[in-house]
Design an enzyme around this catalytic site. Structure first.
Site, short mmCIF file in Angstrom:
data_model
loop_
_atom_site.label_atom_id
_atom_site.label_comp_id
_atom_site.label_asym_id
_atom_site.label_seq_id
_atom_site.Cartn_x
_atom_site.Cartn_y
_atom_site.Cartn_z
N GLY A 1 49.31 63.96 -49.47
CA GLY A 1 50.69 63.96 -49.03
C GLY A 1 51.01 65.06 -48.05
O GLY A 1 50.12 65.79 -47.58
N ALA B 1 54.45 57.83 -36.81
CA ALA B 1 54.78 58.26 -35.45
C ALA B 1 55.76 57.31 -34.78
O ALA B 1 56.71 57.74 -34.11
CB ALA B 1 53.50 58.36 -34.62
N HIS C 1 44.48 29.53 -29.03
CA HIS C 1 43.19 29.28 -29.67
C HIS C 1 42.08 29.57 -28.67
O HIS C 1 42.20 29.22 -27.51
CB HIS C 1 43.11 27.82 -30.12
CG HIS C 1 41.77 27.45 -30.69
ND1 HIS C 1 41.41 27.75 -31.98
CD2 HIS C 1 40.70 26.81 -30.13
CE1 HIS C 1 40.18 27.30 -32.21
NE2 HIS C 1 39.73 26.73 -31.09
#
Length: 471
Positions: free
Chosen positions: A271, A319, A450
């Site tokens: 953390g 961020a 595709h």
């Protein structure tokens, strides 16, 4: 006489420098204060240089499996010093890029440690001890955060590392213990595992990457174990003793038994702690909880003229969330200063994507299936495995899946969860969909190109409504 501005930004990370640029674009006289390197942790010690490391590890991994592609590569070796040198070069390039952006946008840069000294006032002490007084109508606090350290595992840079040490290692770990399985822990575990270390991950909760959907956690654990990692969930490191040759750790397992294990190095990824101490917040009466500055959805604190963004405010600590907050705060300030052409919108935390760059990658947005059910939704859930996707098979990356969660009553896309090759590049499709408040109807009618792995996104939506074609 203090230098006077419309806006001063304290901190130049991805939240701070973006806020400064947007403020300048809106015609506000802007300054930024930075104590170390422009670009903050993300550009210099976080997001970007870690991705450079992971890219090297990914290529090394593919080289080792060249025969799977009908190719031959012999005597493959990794030069850790060269890998780190490349990573630092990438960080330097981006730091220089931010310097250029400051000049381009005519933003005054004050290098030094900034302290709020009163309403609209800030002092900057540079490396030589010289103090400069600044004043502004509005101040944005963007001081970020640092790695949280456990009392029994203080980082020494030799045997016990934080992410900063892990990015510039003095030597290659032989047997590595990673404490914590969030994004930072898992990314470094993946990097060092690919580079040849024997890696053990210890997570206190009952599954790795615990913020992700349970299906993603289970799949990732299976894949990491297949790659040779040791994963211990529901376990905790109780003590660490540094020796001349390495580290001795006592690990308490799910069954309550404590085992002793030897490692060469430890990475602590348990953390973060916000950088909000001793910057003058208390004197001004800015409210914090556990160190994190409390704000509204626009970045306002409870004190007029003081704003806050990024890792020093409540999460998620990402961020891109910081950058978005920076833009929102800058536009809100411009509006308060009389600009009638800006229309800021409050942050919607449900639409913030998360990406983890381990191997395989993880990407998600919105609610997990469990969270949606906890919130009272009746859900429709679709899953599509990459083994049913032609492009994934052609790439030799058939491990992974896409999972979508819908409100069964309205068709609203509540969440999307992906694991596999390049999913961090694809999740934005779902983020755009959620921002546009899409339902399954629009996603079903969308034509996907595709062959692409993104077709699995379409198939997952179809699967939620019993219409999947390729499974």
């Amino acid at each position: 006489m203090a230098d006077s501005y419309d806006v001063i930004v304290l901190g130049s990370g991805p939240g701070g420098y973006v806020a400064a640029i947007r403020a300048a674009q809106l015609g506000l006289k802007t300054a930024i204060v930075e104590r170390e390197l422009l670009g903050g942790i993300c550009l210099n010690w976080g997001c970007i240089p870690t991705k450079a490391l992971l890219r090297s590890a990914e290529i090394f991994h593919h080289m080792q499996h060249a025969k799977d592609y009908g190719l031959a590569a012999e005597k493959i070796t990794a030069d850790l010093d060269a890998v780190v040198k490349r990573s630092r070069g990438v960080a330097k390039q981006l730091n220089q890029g931010v310097t250029h952006l400051m000049k381009k946008n005519k933003i005054a840069v004050h290098m030094g440690t900034g302290t709020l000294t009163g309403k609209g006032r800030l002092s900057v002490k540079d490396a030589d001890g010289k103090t400069t007084e600044l004043s502004a109508k509005h101040i944005i606090v963007a001081t970020g955060a640092r790695a949280r350290e456990l009392p029994f595992a203080k980082a020494d840079g030799k045997r016990i590392w934080t992410y900063r040490h892990a990015m510039t290692p003095s030597e290659m770990p032989t047997k590595l213990l990673v404490m914590g399985s969030g994004a930072i822990g898992i990314e470094f575990a993946s990097f060092y595992n690919d580079m040849g270390a024997d890696v053990t991950v210890v997570e206190m909760l009952d599954r790795i990457v615990p913020v992700e959907d349970e299906a993603v956690s289970a799949f990732l654990e299976k894949q990491l174990k297949k790659q040779g990692m040791t994963i211990r969930t529901g376990a905790g490191v109780e003590s660490i003793d540094v020796t001349a040759k390495g580290v001795t750790a006592k690990i308490k397992g799910k069954d309550g038994k404590v085992e002793t294990a030897e490692f060469s190095h430890v990475i602590s990824a348990v953390g973060i702690v916000p950088n909000t101490e001793e910057i003058g917040l208390e004197k001004l009466g800015v409210k914090t909880e556990r160190g994190f500055i409390q704000i509204d959805d626009y970045g306002r604190t409870g004190v007029a003229g003081i704003w806050a963004i990024g890792d020093c405010v409540p999460g998620p600590w990402l961020a891109h969330k910081a950058s978005h907050e920076g833009v929102t705060a800058a536009e809100s300030i411009a509006k308060e200063l009389g600009n009638k052409d800006v229309h800021p919108h409050g942050l919607d935390r449900n639409n913030i994507p998360g990406c983890t760059y381990c191997h395989p990658q993880i990407a998600s947005v919105g609610m997990t299936e469990a969270k949606a059910k906890e919130a009272g939704y009746e859900v429709k859930v679709g899953m599509f495995p990459f083994i049913g996707n032609g492009k994934a098979i052609a790439l030799g990356e058939p491990e992974g899946f896409t999972k979508t969660v819908f409100d069964a009553k309205t068709g609203e896309l509540l969440g999307a969860h992906m694991v596999g090759a390049e999913v961090t590049e694809m999740i934005q499709g779902y983020v755009v969909g959620k921002t546009l408040e899409t339902t399954e109807a629009e996603l079903i009618q969308t034509i996907f190109p595709h062959p692409t792995i993104s077709e699995s996104m379409h198939e997952s939506v179809l699967a939620a409504y019993g219409r999947a074609v390729h499974i």
